[in-house]
Design a protein around this motif. Structure first.
Motif, PDB file in Angstrom:
ATOM      1  N   SER A 276       2.159  -5.500  -6.291  1.00 54.00           N
ATOM      2  CA  SER A 276       2.262  -5.712  -7.738  1.00 54.00           C
ATOM      3  C   SER A 276       2.327  -7.204  -8.070  1.00 54.00           C
ATOM      4  CB  SER A 276       3.495  -4.985  -8.279  1.00 54.00           C
ATOM      5  OG  SER A 276       4.643  -5.490  -7.639  1.00 54.00           O
ATOM      6  N   ARG A 277       2.741  -8.009  -7.082  1.00 54.26           N
ATOM      7  CA  ARG A 277       2.903  -9.443  -7.349  1.00 54.26           C
ATOM      8  C   ARG A 277       1.647 -10.263  -7.034  1.00 54.26           C
ATOM      9  NH1 ARG A 277       7.440 -11.624  -3.834  1.00 54.26           N
ATOM     10  NH2 ARG A 277       8.194  -9.655  -3.005  1.00 54.26           N
ATOM     11  N   ALA A 278       0.691  -9.632  -6.384  1.00 58.56           N
ATOM     12  CA  ALA A 278      -0.474 -10.403  -5.930  1.00 58.56           C
ATOM     13  C   ALA A 278      -1.224 -10.970  -7.120  1.00 58.56           C
ATOM     14  CB  ALA A 278      -1.383  -9.516  -5.097  1.00 58.56           C
ATOM     15  N   PRO A 279      -1.437 -12.295  -7.138  1.00 63.38           N
ATOM     16  CA  PRO A 279      -2.061 -12.932  -8.302  1.00 63.38           C
ATOM     17  C   PRO A 279      -3.575 -12.751  -8.319  1.00 63.38           C
ATOM     18  CG  PRO A 279      -1.546 -14.589  -6.647  1.00 63.38           C
ATOM     19  CD  PRO A 279      -1.097 -13.274  -6.084  1.00 63.38           C
ATOM     20  N   VAL A 280      -4.032 -11.542  -8.565  1.00 61.90           N
ATOM     21  CA  VAL A 280      -5.474 -11.283  -8.604  1.00 61.90           C
ATOM     22  C   VAL A 280      -5.836 -10.597  -9.908  1.00 61.90           C
ATOM     23  CG1 VAL A 280      -5.748 -11.063  -6.103  1.00 61.90           C
ATOM     24  CG2 VAL A 280      -5.206  -9.031  -7.466  1.00 61.90           C
ATOM     25  N   ASP A 281      -7.109 -10.615 -10.215  1.00 64.54           N
ATOM     26  CA  ASP A 281      -7.608  -9.888 -11.382  1.00 64.54           C
ATOM     27  C   ASP A 281      -8.066  -8.511 -10.909  1.00 64.54           C
ATOM     28  OD1 ASP A 281      -8.977  -8.809 -13.465  1.00 64.54           O
ATOM     29  OD2 ASP A 281     -10.615 -10.288 -13.438  1.00 64.54           O
ATOM     30  N   PRO A 282      -7.310  -7.479 -11.243  1.00 59.22           N
ATOM     31  CA  PRO A 282      -7.618  -6.147 -10.700  1.00 59.22           C
ATOM     32  C   PRO A 282      -9.042  -5.684 -11.037  1.00 59.22           C
ATOM     33  CG  PRO A 282      -5.531  -6.119 -11.877  1.00 59.22           C
ATOM     34  CD  PRO A 282      -6.159  -7.450 -12.140  1.00 59.22           C
ATOM     35  N   GLN A 283      -9.549  -6.144 -12.158  1.00 58.00           N
ATOM     36  CA  GLN A 283     -10.896  -5.714 -12.558  1.00 58.00           C
ATOM     37  C   GLN A 283     -11.968  -6.318 -11.668  1.00 58.00           C
ATOM     38  OE1 GLN A 283     -11.074  -3.327 -14.813  1.00 58.00           O
ATOM     39  NE2 GLN A 283      -8.836  -3.541 -14.840  1.00 58.00           N
ATOM     40  N   ASN A 284     -11.592  -7.396 -10.983  1.00 56.41           N
ATOM     41  CA  ASN A 284     -12.594  -8.107 -10.194  1.00 56.41           C
ATOM     42  C   ASN A 284     -12.043  -8.440  -8.804  1.00 56.41           C
ATOM     43  OD1 ASN A 284     -14.973  -9.452  -9.586  1.00 56.41           O
ATOM     44  ND2 ASN A 284     -14.125 -11.421 -10.255  1.00 56.41           N
ATOM     45  N   SER A 285     -11.484  -7.406  -8.158  1.00 57.52           N
ATOM     46  CA  SER A 285     -10.895  -7.633  -6.837  1.00 57.52           C
ATOM     47  C   SER A 285     -11.472  -6.679  -5.822  1.00 57.52           C
ATOM     48  CB  SER A 285      -9.381  -7.395  -6.874  1.00 57.52           C
ATOM     49  OG  SER A 285      -8.768  -8.326  -7.678  1.00 57.52           O
ATOM     50  N   VAL A 286     -11.531  -7.146  -4.582  1.00 56.06           N
ATOM     51  CA  VAL A 286     -11.875  -6.270  -3.466  1.00 56.06           C
ATOM     52  C   VAL A 286     -10.693  -6.294  -2.508  1.00 56.06           C
ATOM     53  CG1 VAL A 286     -13.378  -5.986  -1.462  1.00 56.06           C
ATOM     54  CG2 VAL A 286     -14.364  -6.575  -3.681  1.00 56.06           C
ATOM     55  N   ALA A 287     -10.238  -5.106  -2.117  1.00 58.48           N
ATOM     56  CA  ALA A 287      -9.090  -5.026  -1.201  1.00 58.48           C
ATOM     57  C   ALA A 287      -9.557  -4.529   0.159  1.00 58.48           C
ATOM     58  CB  ALA A 287      -8.022  -4.102  -1.770  1.00 58.48           C
ATOM     59  N   MET A 288      -9.090  -5.178   1.218  1.00 55.90           N
ATOM     60  CA  MET A 288      -9.396  -4.745   2.584  1.00 55.90           C
ATOM     61  C   MET A 288      -8.059  -4.438   3.256  1.00 55.90           C
ATOM     62  SD  MET A 288     -12.292  -7.584   3.459  1.00 55.90           S
ATOM     63  CE  MET A 288     -13.337  -8.230   2.129  1.00 55.90           C
ATOM     64  N   VAL A 289      -7.926  -3.185   3.673  1.00 50.36           N
ATOM     65  CA  VAL A 289      -6.613  -2.697   4.099  1.00 50.36           C
ATOM     66  C   VAL A 289      -6.680  -2.171   5.525  1.00 50.36           C
ATOM     67  CG1 VAL A 289      -4.716  -1.133   3.518  1.00 50.36           C
ATOM     68  CG2 VAL A 289      -6.262  -1.931   1.708  1.00 50.36           C
ATOM     69  N   CYS A 290      -5.746  -2.596   6.364  1.00 50.86           N
ATOM     70  CA  CYS A 290      -5.670  -2.015   7.702  1.00 50.86           C
ATOM     71  C   CYS A 290      -4.221  -1.972   8.164  1.00 50.86           C
ATOM     72  CB  CYS A 290      -6.514  -2.814   8.694  1.00 50.86           C
ATOM     73  SG  CYS A 290      -6.578  -2.032  10.312  1.00 50.86           S
ATOM     74  N   GLY A 291      -3.850  -0.817   8.666  1.00 49.51           N
ATOM     75  CA  GLY A 291      -2.491  -0.637   9.169  1.00 49.51           C
ATOM     76  C   GLY A 291      -2.299   0.817   9.518  1.00 49.51           C
ATOM     77  N   PRO A 292      -1.071   1.220   9.786  1.00 53.49           N
ATOM     78  CA  PRO A 292      -0.828   2.639  10.061  1.00 53.49           C
ATOM     79  C   PRO A 292      -1.282   3.489   8.866  1.00 53.49           C
ATOM     80  CG  PRO A 292       1.130   1.311  10.511  1.00 53.49           C
ATOM     81  CD  PRO A 292       0.148   0.410   9.845  1.00 53.49           C
ATOM     82  N   GLU A 293      -1.670   4.754   9.161  1.00 54.74           N
ATOM     83  CA  GLU A 293      -2.227   5.581   8.093  1.00 54.74           C
ATOM     84  C   GLU A 293      -1.273   5.732   6.919  1.00 54.74           C
ATOM     85  OE1 GLU A 293      -4.413   9.425   8.587  1.00 54.74           O
ATOM     86  OE2 GLU A 293      -5.226   8.401  10.359  1.00 54.74           O
ATOM     87  N   VAL A 294       0.001   5.892   7.210  1.00 60.26           N
ATOM     88  CA  VAL A 294       0.946   6.104   6.118  1.00 60.26           C
ATOM     89  C   VAL A 294       1.044   4.843   5.246  1.00 60.26           C
ATOM     90  CG1 VAL A 294       2.921   5.494   7.585  1.00 60.26           C
ATOM     91  CG2 VAL A 294       3.282   6.859   5.527  1.00 60.26           C
ATOM     92  N   MET A 295       0.992   3.684   5.887  1.00 61.95           N
ATOM     93  CA  MET A 295       1.000   2.425   5.130  1.00 61.95           C
ATOM     94  C   MET A 295      -0.235   2.338   4.241  1.00 61.95           C
ATOM     95  SD  MET A 295      -0.975  -0.525   5.806  1.00 61.95           S
ATOM     96  CE  MET A 295      -1.169  -2.081   4.997  1.00 61.95           C
TER      97      MET A 295
END
Lengths: 279, 380
Positions: free
Chosen positions: A196-215
């Protein structure tokens, strides 16, 4: 990639160039091709099958810099028979390599967007090549935010580089730990609390996620809450793999094969299976 | 269409042998039909048929001397094209170096020496199973050289079904009882006062062999009789599976209570996957000698019913029997379509017959179709 199982099931022996102990249970191997001249071009997010002579073979993501395909770098945790044996490797020992396999992080597709790199534990390893590639052409992206969570401060990977990234003015890096110890001045809590604190524009963001499945499950929920669409959230999945070629059947995830349809998926492609237990 | 008399079947076998084919066909052993090398028509299960039901298999005498008057046994032809064990790599260690080589598909050292096979009496469901495995091993991006080498040399004599068993449902899967394509020769047996075969050639290889055999143009009466017998198999079919929308039905009901119910009966023995003619999952085993000098890599048949199948560091993804059964059946009837463009089931009925507790895939589909999850939720 070769088109024949005959050659692709045969590992190529690489030489261990350097071994680095990262944390108490993780280590990084730097490998060189046998004759020194060969390179193994790869894209961020791809993995190799690593073969310990006579012990077995495991899929391990590549954690090195894609602009240096002559140096194959893998960071792994000691979790099973093969990785335990790999932990004993010393410089100039041999390790078999097949690959690279799988789909990459969408670095080029993300040109012009804000970037969120979100890692849980060793999940940072397959994301590091993407970070390298993004930072090497920093001007092509908006904000670059790295969120990294580990169990304890002692589990933080790539410390030196993390400090370098943190000190850059064009990168926002946040770390958090599940359990703090005395002396820890940073965040405490799971990595999802940082989103929630990440200073990005949600409308123009790409997220790359890796970690345990539950995370990843909770991370995707948080990202969607912030308004980042499922077509701009990418996750890296993990399954048992024997071949890397889509033939052994072990890595099936819904109708997909993680070894060739993944490991990196746009969330929308797998959203129907993501929440199903034991799929 | 041509007619060949029973007395000339051995001549067909001789012709194939002269062209270098090793004949593989059904034969009776230990009270069951198996597939093995055969040399003459008398090696076939002459005058035998089979009674099959859920967890039930018995051979029974026929009142005629049919060569192909039965459905299928536990063996499927995949063991010759996709052998249960194949050596993939020879590795050697010298000091701190290693050297890895691949045995050629033709070398005898890989466990199953590669021969030029003629499959005798391939039932239409099994022929379709071979065509499905073609898509897996030849048509999905990565070619399996072992499969390819065996497949290219293969000669297929299909035998249209004139008798269906209690667990057969090939008609539902559009996979029988008449062979449509993929054969070199397809025969329909008429065993009665006269014993003859109506034969169709499906390839150049097949036509060449047929022309060398004593044959005649089939009479209308012979054609009608052959057609009647194949129709009889359709009528006899012991089971049915409604395939309409089955892909979505299974993929959209992963939490259906039926999965839990069936897993209470399932022993996770993996029989269904080992007898299935399309199941293709395999494992890779790496071993060394005691001195640690030489190592081998073997590919072996594997089954999604084992815990090891989905093991990743520290645990199994599919730790419950429910999830393993769901994976098998959903893959077979649903996600196979996404992966290879067809169902993974040909309705041969083996998984029903050889299941020790008689779990019936057609009944499981019916149960899920009868009470879709949405309805379940409304009742609860």
């Amino acid at each position: 990639m070769n088109d024949s199982l005959n050659s692709t099931m045969v590992p190529t022996p690489f030489r261990v160039q350097r071994v680095r102990r990262e944390t108490h249970d993780t280590f990084t191997l730097e490998l060189r091709p046998p004759d020194g001249s060969r390179t193994l071009p790869f894209a961020p997010g791809q993995f190799n099958m690593l073969y310990m002579f006579g012990v077995g073979e495991v899929p391990i993501s590549i954690s090195g810099d894609p602009s240096h395909p002559e140096r194959i770098v893998h960071t792994t945790r000691v979790v099973g028979t093969v990785t335990r044996a790999m932990h004993t490797l010393k410089p100039s020992d041999s390790l078999g390599v097949r690959g690279p396999f799988g789909t990459p992080w969408p670095v080029e597709k993300a040109y012009g967007s804000d970037i969120m790199i979100i890692a849980g534990g060793i999940g940072l390893a397959p994301l590091r090549p993407a970070v390298y590639q993004i930072l090497s052409q920093r001007e092509k992206f908006g904000k670059v935010v790295i969120l990294s969570g580990t169990r304890t401060p002692a589990d933080i990977l790539f410390r030196k580089e993390m400090e370098q990234w943190r000190s850059r003015f064009d990168v926002d890096l946040f770390t958090t730990v599940d359990r703090a110890m005395s002396g820890w001045k940073g965040n405490v809590g799971v990595v999802t609390t940082l989103i929630s604190r990440a200073p990005v524009d949600p409308q123009n963001s790409v997220a790359m996620v890796c970690g345990p499945e539950v995370m990843m499950r909770f991370t995707v929920m948080e990202l969607q809450k912030r308004g980042i669409g499922g077509d701009r959230i990418y996750v890296s999945m993990e399954r048992n793999m024997k071949c890397g070629l889509g033939l052994c059947g072990h890595c099936q995830y819904g109708p997909t094969f993680v070894c060739k349809d993944g490991p990196v998926y746009p969330f929308n492609r797998i959203k129907d299976y993501f929440a199903i237990r034991e799929i | 269409m041509f007619t060949v008399d029973r007395t000339n079947v051995d001549q067909l076998f001789r012709l194939l042998q002269q062209k270098g084919y090793t004949l593989i066909g059904p034969t009776v052993r230990d009270g069951a039909l198996i597939l093995d090398a055969i040399s003459s028509a008398s090696d076939l299960p002459v005058g035998w048929t089979d009674d099959q039901g859920p967890a039930h298999y018995r051979l029974r005498r026929r009142d005629d001397a049919s060569l192909f008057g039965y459905s299928v046994g536990a063996h499927s032809w995949k063991r010759y094209l996709f052998p249960p064990a194949v050596k993939l790599v020879d590795a050697r260690r010298q000091g701190r170096s290693m050297d890895c080589t691949s045995p050629s598909p033709d070398s005898a050292s890989q466990g199953t020496p590669l021969k030029k096979y003629a499959f005798i009496g391939v039932k239409p469901c099994e022929l379709n199973a071979i065509l499905i495995q073609d898509k897996v091993f030849l048509g999905s991006g990565t070619v399996d050289p072992f499969y390819k080498a065996a497949r290219e040399r293969l000669f297929i004599v299909a035998a249209n079904c004139t008798q269906a068993s209690g667990t057969c449902f090939c008609a539902s899967m559009d996979a029988g009882p008449r062979a449509q394509r993929g054969f070199d020769l397809a025969i329909t047996e008429v065993a009665g006062k006269q014993h003859y075969f109506v034969i169709d050639a499906g390839s150049k290889k097949g036509t060449e062999i047929l022309l060398e055999l004593p044959h005649r143009k089939s009479s209308q009466q012979e054609l009608d009789e052959a057609a009647r017998r194949v129709q009889k198999a359709t009528d006899q079919m012991g089971r049915q599976l409604d395939t309409a929308g089955v892909r979505d039905l299974l993929l959209k009901n992963p939490e259906h209570p039926r999965w839990e119910e069936v897993s209470q009966r399932c022993l996770n023995c993996a029989n269904c996957t080992l007898v299935c003619p399309t199941c293709f999952c395999s494992s890779v085993e790496d071993t060394t000698d005691l001195a640690g000098k030489t190592a081998e890599r073997w590919r072996r048949w594997d089954s999604c019913f084992t815990l090891d199948f989905s093991y990743i560091h520290g645990g199994c993804i599919r730790s419950s029997g429910k999830s393993r059964f769901r994976q098998w059946m959903t893959h077979k009837l649903a996600s196979w379509n996404d992966q290879f463009g067809s169902s993974g089931c040909v309705g041969c009925g083996r998984c029903i017959t050889w299941c020790p507790v008689g779990i019936d895939i057609t009944e499981e589909v019916r149960a899920i179709r009868g009470t879709k999850r949405q309805e379940q939720l409304m009742h609860s």
